[in-house]
Design an enzyme around this catalytic site. Structure first.
Site, PDB file in Angstrom:
ATOM      1  N   HIS A 264      22.995  29.689  37.138  1.00  0.00           N
ATOM      2  CA  HIS A 264      24.049  30.551  37.717  1.00  0.00           C
ATOM      3  C   HIS A 264      25.178  29.707  38.319  1.00  0.00           C
ATOM      4  CE1 HIS A 264      24.884  34.795  39.502  1.00  0.00           C
ATOM      5  NE2 HIS A 264      25.997  34.107  39.440  1.00  0.00           N
TER       6      HIS A 264
ATOM      7  N   ARG B  47      25.594  38.828  34.036  1.00  0.00           N
ATOM      8  CA  ARG B  47      24.410  39.125  34.833  1.00  0.00           C
ATOM      9  C   ARG B  47      23.178  39.184  33.927  1.00  0.00           C
ATOM     10  NH1 ARG B  47      26.868  37.689  38.620  1.00  0.00           N
ATOM     11  NH2 ARG B  47      27.475  38.849  40.476  1.00  0.00           N
TER      12      ARG B  47
HETATM   13  P1  NDP Z   1      36.430  43.073  36.120  1.00  0.00           P
HETATM   14  O1  NDP Z   1      36.022  44.245  36.932  1.00  0.00           O
HETATM   15  O2  NDP Z   1      37.807  42.518  36.311  1.00  0.00           O
HETATM   16  O3  NDP Z   1      36.288  43.403  34.553  1.00  0.00           O
HETATM   17  C1  NDP Z   1      35.233  44.132  34.039  1.00  0.00           C
HETATM   18  C2  NDP Z   1      35.460  44.407  32.544  1.00  0.00           C
HETATM   19  O4  NDP Z   1      34.269  44.987  32.014  1.00  0.00           O
HETATM   20  C3  NDP Z   1      36.588  45.399  32.286  1.00  0.00           C
HETATM   21  O5  NDP Z   1      37.314  45.023  31.150  1.00  0.00           O
HETATM   22  C4  NDP Z   1      35.830  46.701  32.045  1.00  0.00           C
HETATM   23  O6  NDP Z   1      36.467  47.652  31.211  1.00  0.00           O
HETATM   24  C5  NDP Z   1      34.597  46.202  31.356  1.00  0.00           C
HETATM   25  N1  NDP Z   1      33.523  47.195  31.474  1.00  0.00           N
HETATM   26  C6  NDP Z   1      32.962  47.708  32.603  1.00  0.00           C
HETATM   27  N2  NDP Z   1      32.032  48.635  32.293  1.00  0.00           N
HETATM   28  C7  NDP Z   1      32.011  48.716  30.948  1.00  0.00           C
HETATM   29  C8  NDP Z   1      31.279  49.513  30.033  1.00  0.00           C
HETATM   30  N3  NDP Z   1      30.383  50.429  30.430  1.00  0.00           N
HETATM   31  N4  NDP Z   1      31.517  49.346  28.710  1.00  0.00           N
HETATM   32  C9  NDP Z   1      32.441  48.443  28.273  1.00  0.00           C
HETATM   33  N5  NDP Z   1      33.184  47.664  29.105  1.00  0.00           N
HETATM   34  C10 NDP Z   1      32.974  47.801  30.416  1.00  0.00           C
HETATM   35  O7  NDP Z   1      35.337  41.947  36.373  1.00  0.00           O
HETATM   36  P2  NDP Z   1      35.524  40.361  36.407  1.00  0.00           P
HETATM   37  O8  NDP Z   1      36.134  39.935  35.127  1.00  0.00           O
HETATM   38  O9  NDP Z   1      36.182  39.941  37.666  1.00  0.00           O
HETATM   39  O10 NDP Z   1      33.984  39.884  36.503  1.00  0.00           O
HETATM   40  C11 NDP Z   1      33.050  40.177  35.482  1.00  0.00           C
HETATM   41  C12 NDP Z   1      31.638  39.802  35.917  1.00  0.00           C
HETATM   42  O11 NDP Z   1      31.433  38.392  35.814  1.00  0.00           O
HETATM   43  C13 NDP Z   1      31.252  40.087  37.365  1.00  0.00           C
HETATM   44  O12 NDP Z   1      30.973  41.451  37.562  1.00  0.00           O
HETATM   45  C14 NDP Z   1      30.043  39.201  37.558  1.00  0.00           C
HETATM   46  O13 NDP Z   1      28.875  39.910  37.228  1.00  0.00           O
HETATM   47  C15 NDP Z   1      30.247  38.077  36.556  1.00  0.00           C
HETATM   48  N6  NDP Z   1      30.420  36.773  37.208  1.00  0.00           N
HETATM   49  C16 NDP Z   1      29.494  35.768  36.971  1.00  0.00           C
HETATM   50  C17 NDP Z   1      29.656  34.524  37.530  1.00  0.00           C
HETATM   51  C18 NDP Z   1      28.729  33.378  37.223  1.00  0.00           C
HETATM   52  O14 NDP Z   1      28.813  32.316  37.844  1.00  0.00           O
HETATM   53  N7  NDP Z   1      27.822  33.502  36.267  1.00  0.00           N
HETATM   54  C19 NDP Z   1      30.773  34.222  38.444  1.00  0.00           C
HETATM   55  C20 NDP Z   1      31.687  35.331  38.614  1.00  0.00           C
HETATM   56  C21 NDP Z   1      31.488  36.555  38.019  1.00  0.00           C
HETATM   57  P3  NDP Z   1      37.879  48.322  31.611  1.00  0.00           P
HETATM   58  O15 NDP Z   1      38.883  47.218  31.358  1.00  0.00           O
HETATM   59  O16 NDP Z   1      38.011  49.448  30.688  1.00  0.00           O
HETATM   60  O17 NDP Z   1      37.780  48.698  33.065  1.00  0.00           O
HETATM   61  C1  OXD Z   2      29.972  36.270  41.249  1.00  0.00           C
HETATM   62  C2  OXD Z   2      28.944  35.322  40.880  1.00  0.00           C
HETATM   63  O1  OXD Z   2      29.818  37.449  40.955  1.00  0.00           O
HETATM   64  O2  OXD Z   2      28.970  34.186  41.380  1.00  0.00           O
HETATM   65  O3  OXD Z   2      30.983  35.842  41.843  1.00  0.00           O
HETATM   66  O4  OXD Z   2      28.069  35.616  40.067  1.00  0.00           O
END
Ligand code: NDP
Ligand code: OXD
Length: 309
Positions: free
Chosen positions: A272, A224
């Site tokens: 994006h 993001r």
């Molecule tokens: P998940 O919820 O599966 O994973 C999130 C990870 O981030 C976990 O490992 C979590 O830690 C870690 N995390 C959360 N908060 C913190 C923190 N404060 N400090 C350190 N680590 C932290 O998410 P996804 O993998 O499914 O998705 C990740 C992101 O990718 C989405 O939220 C979205 O914003 C982005 N995205 C972007 C897209 C694009 O096209 N550009 C498409 C799809 C997604 P823990 O393991 O300890 O819980």
């Molecule tokens: C998502 C994205 O969060 O597309 O799925 O960014």
């Protein structure tokens, strides 16, 4: 069972087709054709306007078309107590891993410098470290980050990851929380961001974080834009602390005309597209969740509102 679809960027047609086929009783509506809002049980949404959900008094769940739910949770008028589900992989893991791998290789193999040399008409081989000498730092090791980390390990890169709570993944050196942050950063030639945007992670990629990377490091941000303090990133690029950035997400999207990122010589901008939710790979998850919700069971990808992801 009435469901309302809202997205300014996704085509509702394949969703309508898939949901009507699997759930013959569904009344699939596309905003603004909702009929009586009092009948609406579910919404399937990407970035509805703030306050939009308030019009549905009998809402049972909000199903996000995206993996990240930050835009939903930032709505101060989001109905309290209504469960929210997010996409869990749903075909995005592979796409995100491809984007991350491309970004890492692009910088590791010095492609931006070759592009500049080509513009000058210069034939100039450059030294390149082995992949084993080019460690990658993955911020967030969840559903998507873990797949990218595994692909990068398979490509021969040393991979570090940083999470909120301690994690393990074969072949990956894992760090967690404040205690692990400095060592994680110091060992990462390229930082690849897979974090969700939450109150804890907003603005995390700032001057102090970037200063913790080795000089001349790179950033690949496909999570993001709100994670990045843009002025700090630009300053780090301008003073050489960072050698380049590949950015798919921005604080304001579409990236405003005239924004410095568009023309910065060390920034690559994509709109994006690191991963897109495709009905073909994702509708089954929505169908399964609607069945679970109707049966009173816990849906997959239930968001923990207190954690913010
Ligand atoms: P998940 O919820 O599966 O994973 C999130 C990870 O981030 C976990 O490992 C979590 O830690 C870690 N995390 C959360 N908060 C913190 C923190 N404060 N400090 C350190 N680590 C932290 O998410 P996804 O993998 O499914 O998705 C990740 C992101 O990718 C989405 O939220 C979205 O914003 C982005 N995205 C972007 C897209 C694009 O096209 N550009 C498409 C799809 C997604 P823990 O393991 O300890 O819980
Ligand atoms: C998502 C994205 O969060 O597309 O799925 O960014």
């Amino acid at each position: 069972m009435k469901l309302v679809f809202f997205s300014e960027t996704d085509d509702p047609a394949p969703w309508r087709e898939a949901l009507r086929t699997a759930l013959p009783g569904i009344d699939f509506r596309v905003w603004p054709d909702v009929g009586d809002p009092a009948d609406v049980r579910y919404t399937l949404v990407w970035k509805p306007p703030a306050g939009w959900h308030r019009r549905f008094p009998a809402l049972r769940a909000i199903l996000s078309l995206g993996a990240g739910v930050d835009a939903l949770l930032e709505d101060p008028d989001l109905p309290a107590g209504v469960p929210i589900t997010r996409m869990v992989d749903a075909g995005m893991g592979r796409q995100m891993a491809e984007y991350a791998a491309h970004g890492v290789m692009h910088f590791h193999r010095r492609m931006p410098e070759y592009a500049a040399l080509q513009r000058e008409g210069r034939w100039q081989p450059l030294e390149c470290p082995a992949a084993t000498e080019f460690p990658v730092g993955v911020l967030g090791l969840g559903v998507l980050g873990a797949q990218a980390a595994q692909m990068l390990v398979a490509m021969g890169y040393p991979v570090n990851a940083w999470t909120r709570t301690p994690r393990t993944l074969p072949g990956v050196t894992c760090y967690a929380g404040d205690a692990g942050r400095a060592a994680f950063l110091a060992g990462s030639r390229v930082l690849v961001n897979f974090l969700p945007l939450t109150p804890d992670t907003r603005g995390l990629i700032d001057r102090s974080l970037l200063a913790g990377l080795p000089r001349g490091a790179y950033l690949v941000n496909l999570a993001r834009g709100g994670h990045v303090v843009e002025d700090d990133l630009l300053a780090a690029l301008d003073d050489g602390q960072l050698a380049g950035a590949m950015l798919d997400v921005f604080g304001s999207e579409p990236l405003p005309v005239g924004h410095r990122f568009w023309r910065h010589p060390r920034v690559i901008v994509t709109p994006h597209i690191a991963a897109v939710t495709m009905a073909e790979g994702a509708a089954d998850q929505v169908i399964e969740n609607l069945k679970r919700l109707e049966a009173g069971d816990t849906p997959r990808g239930l968001v923990d509102r207190s954690r913010g992801y």
